[in-house]
Design a protein around this motif. Sequence first.
Motif, PDB file in Angstrom:
ATOM      1  N   UNK A 375     -20.494 -38.309   5.598  1.00 16.12           N
ATOM      2  CA  UNK A 375     -21.709 -37.736   5.970  1.00 16.12           C
ATOM      3  C   UNK A 375     -22.497 -37.438   4.851  1.00 16.12           C
ATOM      4  N   UNK A 376     -22.031 -37.128   3.778  1.00 16.76           N
ATOM      5  CA  UNK A 376     -22.533 -36.575   2.623  1.00 16.76           C
ATOM      6  C   UNK A 376     -21.557 -36.664   1.204  1.00 16.76           C
ATOM      7  N   UNK A 377     -22.041 -36.213   0.196  1.00 14.98           N
ATOM      8  CA  UNK A 377     -21.090 -36.003  -1.082  1.00 14.98           C
ATOM      9  C   UNK A 377     -20.969 -34.637  -1.586  1.00 14.98           C
ATOM     10  N   UNK A 378     -21.004 -33.726  -0.681  1.00 24.09           N
ATOM     11  CA  UNK A 378     -21.194 -32.347  -1.018  1.00 24.09           C
ATOM     12  C   UNK A 378     -19.843 -31.773  -1.567  1.00 24.09           C
ATOM     13  N   UNK A 379     -18.575 -32.318  -0.969  1.00 23.40           N
ATOM     14  CA  UNK A 379     -17.406 -31.802  -1.774  1.00 23.40           C
ATOM     15  C   UNK A 379     -16.573 -32.900  -2.185  1.00 23.40           C
ATOM     16  N   UNK A 380     -16.756 -33.208  -3.582  1.00 22.85           N
ATOM     17  CA  UNK A 380     -15.725 -34.378  -4.071  1.00 22.85           C
ATOM     18  C   UNK A 380     -14.557 -34.494  -3.508  1.00 22.85           C
ATOM     19  N   UNK A 381     -13.970 -35.840  -2.976  1.00 20.64           N
ATOM     20  CA  UNK A 381     -12.926 -36.252  -2.379  1.00 20.64           C
ATOM     21  C   UNK A 381     -12.798 -35.913  -1.094  1.00 20.64           C
ATOM     22  N   UNK A 382     -13.814 -35.282  -0.558  1.00 20.36           N
ATOM     23  CA  UNK A 382     -13.700 -34.821   1.029  1.00 20.36           C
ATOM     24  C   UNK A 382     -14.933 -35.100   1.809  1.00 20.36           C
ATOM     25  N   UNK A 383     -16.230 -35.335   1.106  1.00 17.18           N
ATOM     26  CA  UNK A 383     -17.254 -35.921   1.621  1.00 17.18           C
ATOM     27  C   UNK A 383     -18.351 -34.880   1.755  1.00 17.18           C
ATOM     28  N   UNK A 384     -18.818 -34.785   2.902  1.00 15.24           N
ATOM     29  CA  UNK A 384     -19.841 -33.640   3.284  1.00 15.24           C
ATOM     30  C   UNK A 384     -19.155 -32.616   4.032  1.00 15.24           C
ATOM     31  N   UNK A 385     -20.068 -31.571   4.331  1.00 17.72           N
ATOM     32  CA  UNK A 385     -19.617 -30.383   5.030  1.00 17.72           C
ATOM     33  C   UNK A 385     -18.937 -30.905   6.599  1.00 17.72           C
ATOM     34  N   UNK A 386     -19.962 -31.714   7.098  1.00 16.88           N
ATOM     35  CA  UNK A 386     -19.512 -32.305   8.458  1.00 16.88           C
ATOM     36  C   UNK A 386     -18.090 -33.065   8.418  1.00 16.88           C
ATOM     37  N   UNK A 387     -17.841 -33.423   7.398  1.00 14.29           N
ATOM     38  CA  UNK A 387     -16.429 -34.274   7.314  1.00 14.29           C
ATOM     39  C   UNK A 387     -15.118 -33.348   7.516  1.00 14.29           C
ATOM     40  N   UNK A 388     -15.543 -32.054   6.986  1.00 13.55           N
ATOM     41  CA  UNK A 388     -14.647 -31.196   7.087  1.00 13.55           C
ATOM     42  C   UNK A 388     -14.463 -30.248   8.187  1.00 13.55           C
ATOM     43  N   UNK A 389     -15.620 -30.104   8.958  1.00 14.90           N
ATOM     44  CA  UNK A 389     -15.658 -29.338  10.212  1.00 14.90           C
ATOM     45  C   UNK A 389     -15.706 -30.203  11.412  1.00 14.90           C
ATOM     46  N   UNK A 390     -15.407 -31.593  11.335  1.00 16.17           N
ATOM     47  CA  UNK A 390     -15.577 -32.316  12.614  1.00 16.17           C
ATOM     48  C   UNK A 390     -14.706 -32.058  13.668  1.00 16.17           C
ATOM     49  N   UNK A 391     -13.427 -31.470  13.111  1.00 17.08           N
ATOM     50  CA  UNK A 391     -12.329 -31.112  14.335  1.00 17.08           C
ATOM     51  C   UNK A 391     -12.661 -29.745  14.691  1.00 17.08           C
ATOM     52  N   UNK A 392     -13.123 -29.071  13.805  1.00 13.28           N
ATOM     53  CA  UNK A 392     -13.353 -27.442  14.230  1.00 13.28           C
ATOM     54  C   UNK A 392     -14.229 -27.315  15.380  1.00 13.28           C
ATOM     55  N   UNK A 393     -15.363 -28.171  15.652  1.00 14.10           N
ATOM     56  CA  UNK A 393     -16.148 -27.794  16.721  1.00 14.10           C
ATOM     57  C   UNK A 393     -15.477 -27.982  17.975  1.00 14.10           C
TER      58      UNK A 393
END
Length: 451
Positions: A375-393
């Motif tokens: 989704x973005x490159x906010x967090x190196x190795x992880x992508x964007x914030x949305x990439x980390x919170x897609x399961x949380x929602x």
Amino acid sequence: MTELRHRGTAEHDLKQQKSEDKGSEAEDKIEKDGGASDSECKADTGVPEVPPPADDTPEVLNKALSGLSSRWKNWWVRGILTLAMIAFFFLIIYLGPMVLMMIVLCVQIKCFHEIITIGYSVYHSYHLPWFRTLSWYFLLCVNYFFYGETVTDYFFTLVQREEPLRILSKYHRFISFALYLSGFCMFVLSLVKKHYRLQFYMFGWTHVTLLIVVTQSHLIIHNLFEGMIWFIVPISCVICNDIMAYMFGFFFGRTPLIKLSPKKTWEGFIGGFFSTVVFGILFSYLMAGYRYFVCPVEFSNDSNSFTVDCEPSELFQLQDYTLPSVLESITGWTTVKLYPFQIHSIALSAFASIVGPFGGFFASGFKRAFKIKDFANTIPGHGGIMDRFDCQYLMATFVNVYIASFIRGPNPTKVIQQLLALRPDQQLHIYNSLKAHLTERGLLAALEEAA
């Protein structure tokens, strides 16, 4: 002259129809074949490509890991950044529920920004009049509505004490509707000839994004105010499942799980499930003994501040449970002391490891549809914030529904607060009705005799 113009228009419409038919045939072919391979992606000419984000791995890590293969380099980058994010997570927990609420709001805004930016890039909508402004305006409207509902529901005494807040609370829904209606009218007025379809694409894109992001973050905050344990344990279970599924998949993964995410394996999925259930039971035991985590967030008139202090309910008091005969023969124990919340944590951790990953699969399908890696490159190795919170929602919705269905009961404190806000004649009417009801059931006479 008129004939020529009509003929030219007809030819143009015919060409456009043929182009659309070709696009539809290509899409049908992709759907029939499963829509996962690179060759299939090339056939999907109807969707513009979004340029992949540049590698933003810190130079220090690039130099330190330069001798490793790309697979192991990614493993170390993800590992280091994961530990940093976990440390930050514990820091905001220490800072308290109000800071947690603000962090949830910040994450929500960033996720909205990432998804809406993809929409701008895909549909080349930067030139549309007022559209960027309207997108953020609708985000503001929806947040005003949801946060206003939360404040009125959980901090009723504070709202009733302050005159401006009382007025805003009384007409909150009307104000929210008026704000949204203003945005709706502005959108209609901004419609431009030759861009109608594109503008309605983006209008729908914005509203679906609001539905996914803002509604879910609102539910997260509701869970938080029920007690921080309802916020921390589910989120921790998703984090644990993500880490352990990655670890098991990295070292033991051989069998592909789903085409949408080729790197996901059955070994990682199963290993993540058992690890998460065990983690949920143990982590719940550690947290259930502290009032700071189990008590609801309330506003205290005495201290004029938000407090987290109460007498823990039965859900967070140790009780004896008889073990099944199978476990008794293995462990040698007849009974075991557990918090009832630990039993509920099994349901939470099972959902986090079985259904929660489907939020990630959904996000993977979305990214593959638009040919982007992250989704973005906010967090190196992880992508964007949305990439980390897609399961949380997905997890937030489940926890909220679970609390409403199996945990939450009538709250006498909230009922009393609402009664005290009524006029004296209304309070007297309720008092007489309640007295008559208790007398009819014989409860009031028994209480008077006992007194």
